[in-house]
Design a protein around this motif. Structure first.
Motif, PDB file in Angstrom:
ATOM      1  N   THR A 162      43.671 -14.053  42.829  1.00 50.33           N
ATOM      2  CA  THR A 162      43.473 -14.104  44.274  1.00 50.33           C
ATOM      3  C   THR A 162      43.776 -15.512  44.777  1.00 50.33           C
ATOM      4  N   GLU A 163      43.599 -15.708  46.077  1.00 54.36           N
ATOM      5  CA  GLU A 163      43.874 -17.010  46.681  1.00 54.36           C
ATOM      6  C   GLU A 163      42.948 -18.092  46.137  1.00 54.36           C
ATOM      7  N   SER A 164      41.696 -17.731  45.838  1.00 57.54           N
ATOM      8  CA  SER A 164      40.700 -18.722  45.422  1.00 57.54           C
ATOM      9  C   SER A 164      40.651 -18.927  43.905  1.00 57.54           C
ATOM     10  N   GLY A 165      41.105 -17.938  43.164  1.00 58.25           N
ATOM     11  CA  GLY A 165      41.026 -18.022  41.702  1.00 58.25           C
ATOM     12  C   GLY A 165      41.115 -16.643  41.092  1.00 58.25           C
ATOM     13  N   LEU A 166      40.784 -16.550  39.822  1.00 54.67           N
ATOM     14  CA  LEU A 166      40.761 -15.260  39.155  1.00 54.67           C
ATOM     15  C   LEU A 166      39.425 -14.577  39.433  1.00 54.67           C
ATOM     16  N   VAL A 167      39.482 -13.323  39.846  1.00 55.30           N
ATOM     17  CA  VAL A 167      38.281 -12.537  40.081  1.00 55.30           C
ATOM     18  C   VAL A 167      38.143 -11.545  38.942  1.00 55.30           C
ATOM     19  N   ALA A 168      37.086 -11.714  38.163  1.00 55.27           N
ATOM     20  CA  ALA A 168      36.809 -10.832  37.029  1.00 55.27           C
ATOM     21  C   ALA A 168      35.783  -9.800  37.444  1.00 55.27           C
ATOM     22  N   ARG A 169      36.042  -8.542  37.131  1.00 55.50           N
ATOM     23  CA  ARG A 169      35.107  -7.452  37.428  1.00 55.50           C
ATOM     24  C   ARG A 169      34.497  -6.960  36.133  1.00 55.50           C
ATOM     25  N   LEU A 170      33.167  -6.858  36.151  1.00 52.93           N
ATOM     26  CA  LEU A 170      32.431  -6.502  34.945  1.00 52.93           C
ATOM     27  C   LEU A 170      31.426  -5.406  35.255  1.00 52.93           C
ATOM     28  N   THR A 171      31.152  -4.578  34.274  1.00 53.54           N
ATOM     29  CA  THR A 171      30.103  -3.574  34.378  1.00 53.54           C
ATOM     30  C   THR A 171      29.353  -3.530  33.050  1.00 53.54           C
ATOM     31  N   GLY A 172      28.187  -2.911  33.073  1.00 47.28           N
ATOM     32  CA  GLY A 172      27.451  -2.789  31.821  1.00 47.28           C
ATOM     33  C   GLY A 172      26.187  -1.977  31.989  1.00 47.28           C
ATOM     34  N   GLU A 173      25.644  -1.560  30.878  1.00 42.56           N
ATOM     35  CA  GLU A 173      24.362  -0.871  30.825  1.00 42.56           C
ATOM     36  C   GLU A 173      23.432  -1.636  29.897  1.00 42.56           C
ATOM     37  N   TRP A 178      46.742 -27.697  32.536  1.00 46.81           N
ATOM     38  CA  TRP A 178      47.832 -27.704  33.505  1.00 46.81           C
ATOM     39  C   TRP A 178      47.337 -27.207  34.841  1.00 46.81           C
ATOM     40  N   GLU A 179      48.094 -27.525  35.881  1.00 42.30           N
ATOM     41  CA  GLU A 179      47.716 -27.055  37.212  1.00 42.30           C
ATOM     42  C   GLU A 179      48.026 -25.558  37.331  1.00 42.30           C
ATOM     43  N   ILE A 180      46.980 -24.766  37.561  1.00 42.61           N
ATOM     44  CA  ILE A 180      47.110 -23.319  37.648  1.00 42.61           C
ATOM     45  C   ILE A 180      46.925 -22.895  39.107  1.00 42.61           C
ATOM     46  N   SER A 181      47.751 -21.954  39.532  1.00 39.09           N
ATOM     47  CA  SER A 181      47.647 -21.422  40.891  1.00 39.09           C
ATOM     48  C   SER A 181      47.970 -19.935  40.870  1.00 39.09           C
ATOM     49  N   ARG A 182      47.910 -19.321  42.040  1.00 39.33           N
ATOM     50  CA  ARG A 182      48.143 -17.885  42.162  1.00 39.33           C
ATOM     51  C   ARG A 182      49.614 -17.551  41.942  1.00 39.33           C
ATOM     52  N   GLY A 183      49.869 -16.444  41.253  1.00 38.65           N
ATOM     53  CA  GLY A 183      51.228 -15.986  41.072  1.00 38.65           C
ATOM     54  C   GLY A 183      51.669 -15.084  42.209  1.00 38.65           C
ATOM     55  N   THR A 184      52.804 -14.456  42.042  1.00 34.78           N
ATOM     56  CA  THR A 184      53.333 -13.584  43.092  1.00 34.78           C
ATOM     57  C   THR A 184      52.787 -12.166  42.998  1.00 34.78           C
ATOM     58  N   ARG A 185      52.124 -11.852  41.875  1.00 28.28           N
ATOM     59  CA  ARG A 185      51.542 -10.521  41.692  1.00 28.28           C
ATOM     60  C   ARG A 185      50.043 -10.650  41.434  1.00 28.28           C
ATOM     61  N   PRO A 186      49.295  -9.572  41.660  1.00 27.51           N
ATOM     62  CA  PRO A 186      47.849  -9.641  41.423  1.00 27.51           C
ATOM     63  C   PRO A 186      47.472  -9.922  39.972  1.00 27.51           C
ATOM     64  N   ASP A 187      48.386  -9.656  39.034  1.00 22.46           N
ATOM     65  CA  ASP A 187      48.069  -9.880  37.613  1.00 22.46           C
ATOM     66  C   ASP A 187      48.790 -11.108  37.074  1.00 22.46           C
ATOM     67  N   GLN A 188      49.128 -12.055  37.934  1.00 23.77           N
ATOM     68  CA  GLN A 188      49.970 -13.170  37.512  1.00 23.77           C
ATOM     69  C   GLN A 188      49.411 -14.497  38.017  1.00 23.77           C
TER      70      GLN A 188
END
Length: 267
Positions: free
Chosen positions: A230-241, A148-158
Motif C-alpha cells: 500500500t501507500e504507507s507500507g506492507l499490510v499483513a492480514r492475519l487470522t487465528g483461533e 535498501w530504500e523500499i517503496s510501493r511497487g506498481t502492483r498490490p503484490d510488488q
C-alpha cells in the motif's frame, strides 16, 4: 336564559384555573429515569475500567511506547465480566518494537478484532477464541531491515527497491511479495527496472531478497494469510483461533511459569 353567575365559577379569586398537583407524576418519572441511568452509569464505568486495564496490560506485554486504543463491544459489560468472557474486543496498537527476541522488523500499527476474550485457567495469559488482525509494516522500517530504500511497487503484490552502487548511482529493482509458511514475508522474482546492475550486485541482491522476514512480535496463534503493498507500507492480514496474549517475559522464555501475566489483569 340562565344569567352568568360569577359565584358559580370554579376559578379562584385571581381568575386563573386551578392547577392540578403534578408532583407525584414528576417524582415517578424522576425515579424511573434514575432506575434507568444508574445501571447505565455503572456499566459505563465497568466498560471504561476494563478497557483501561486491558490497554495497560497490552502496553506492558508488547512494550509499546503508548497505550493502545481498546474498545469492548456489547451491552451490558457487567454480565460479560461476571461470566469471565468479553464477547468482542477491538485493540489498535502503534509502534510495536522489534528486538533480538521478536525479530528485526517493528510493527507500525496492529489492529485486532478479538472474539470471546477470557483469562486462562491458571491466570497466566489472556485467550481469544478467534481473532482477525492487520499489521502495518512501514517502508522506512522495511528499508532499515533490508538495507535498501523500499517503496510501493506498481502492483498490490510488488515492492520497489533502490539499490545504491559504489559508483554513486542507484539501480531500481522490483520484487514480488509472497507469504510462505511460518508467518514469514518473502520476496521473489526480483527484476532490474532501471540502471545496470553488476553481476556481483545481482548475487548480493538475490541473497538479501531470498531471506524471508519473520514476524514474531505478534500475539501467539495468529497466522499470516496475505500481504499487500500500500501507500504507507506492507499490510499483513492475519487470522487465528485460540490466540494467546502473554507478557513479554513469558513470551521471551516460552513458558507460563508466572502466576500473574500482565494480560490476565485486563479481564
Amino acid at each position: 336564559m340562565h344569567a352568568y353567575d360569577h359565584a358559580d365559577t370554579a376559578f379562584p379569586a385571581d381568575g386563573h384555573p386551578p392547577r392540578r398537583n403534578r408532583r407525584p407524576v414528576a417524582v415517578a418519572v424522576g425515579a424511573l429515569i434514575a432506575l434507568l441511568l444508574v445501571p447505565l452509569a455503572v456499566d459505563r464505568f465497568a466498560r471504561e475500567r476494563v478497557e483501561s486495564r486491558t490497554a495497560e496490560a497490552f502496553q506492558e506485554g508488547m512494550r509499546t511506547p503508548s497505550a493502545p486504543a481498546v474498545h469492548v463491544r456489547g451491552f451490558p459489560v457487567l454480565t460479560q465480566l461476571m461470566s469471565g468472557t468479553l464477547r468482542h474486543v477491538d485493540i489498535t496498537a502503534h509502534d510495536i518494537p522489534a528486538s533480538e527476541a521478536t525479530g528485526p522488523l517493528p510493527v507500525s500499527e496492529l489492529s485486532l478484532r478479538l472474539a470471546e476474550l477470557r483469562k486462562s485457567d491458571d491466570d497466566t495469559e489472556a485467550l481469544a477464541r478467534s481473532a482477525e488482525a492487520t499489521a502495518l509494516l512501514s517502508y522506512p522500517d522495511l528499508s532499515d531491515t533490508l538495507g535498501w530504500e523500499i517503496s510501493r511497487g506498481t502492483r498490490p503484490d510488488q515492492v520497489r527497491a533502490s539499490v545504491p552502487l559504489p559508483t554513486g548511482d542507484a539501480v531500481a529493482v522490483t520484487a514480488t511479495v509472497s507469504v510462505p509458511s511460518g508467518n514469514r514475508i518473502a520476496f521473489k522474482d526480483f527484476r532490474v527496472t532501471g540502471g545496470l546492475l553488476p553481476g556481483v550486485g545481482g548475487a548480493a541482491l538475490g541473497r538479501v531478497f531470498e531471506r524471508p522476514i519473520q514476524l514474531r512480535n505478534i500475539p501467539q496463534g495468529l497466522r499470516l494469510r496475505s500481504v499487500t503493498s500500500t501507500e504507507s507500507g506492507l499490510v499483513a492480514r492475519l487470522t487465528g483461533e485460540s490466540v494467546a496474549f502473554r507478557s513479554a517475559d513469558d513470551a521471551r522464555s516460552g513458558g507460563t511459569s508466572r502466576s500473574n501475566s500482565s494480560y490476565s489483569k485486563g479481564i
